[in-house]
Design a protein around this motif. Sequence first.
Motif: not given
Length: 242
Positions: A55-57, A119-121, A152-153
């Motif tokens: 649940g982290a980034h 996953h990377f946004l 970064s996610t």
Amino acid sequence: MSAWCWGTCSSRAKARTTRFLPCNGSSKNWTWPGAPSHWTRYICKKTVDQVTAAGAHVLCQLKANQPRLHDAMHKHAQQCPVADCAYDCDVGQRNRVEQRKVRVCALPPGSGVESWQDHFLTLIYVRRTTEVFDTATACFVPCAQAPAYYLSTLSSTKVTAREFARVVRKHWSIENSLPHVLDTTMAEDASRIRRNPGVFTCLRQLALNLLRGNGERNISQALYRNAFSLDKVLNYAGIWQK
């Protein structure tokens, strides 16, 4: 991918506050210079999966050891619109002026070359320009560096470009104050110890923490002064337990 990554933890009580922390699953502990790209890719995939499952980034630097992904992000940075941008300039040591331009682009699904990269946004594009004062010509000489890419996610709608720039800058402060000091001042890279090298690694870390804890900012000068006076070393806080 680069040998470092950052995790972010958001408090539910303070949903708007994002705190950046080092990620325990950093690939620095598992890769080495010249490692095969497929092995590095596996380690990065595992790290990203673990961080997102918790649940982290994560925010990580993209380097040329992932050529397909690097080329894809380079094309994306040239073609896609910029969601946010930031500019920073400061005067460093040794008569050096550094300018940093940060651009943030949103990554739609499928922008990567593999499914786990969805996953990377956000793509962060950083370009640095350094001007160094030349005493011979009495003027500043510009020296442009190759652009750096970060993934970064976190969504670009939640974190601003200035915040991303602060985190990237914070990483380099850690890099300069810890790994660089160990590699150069304490000659960790030049060490030829092959039997139980971890013991001496711990000793270097202990010595560095002891110097930092006693207010020493220039480690090289502190080691030089301590070489002439053992009493100064013995008077450091933390040497003797009272």
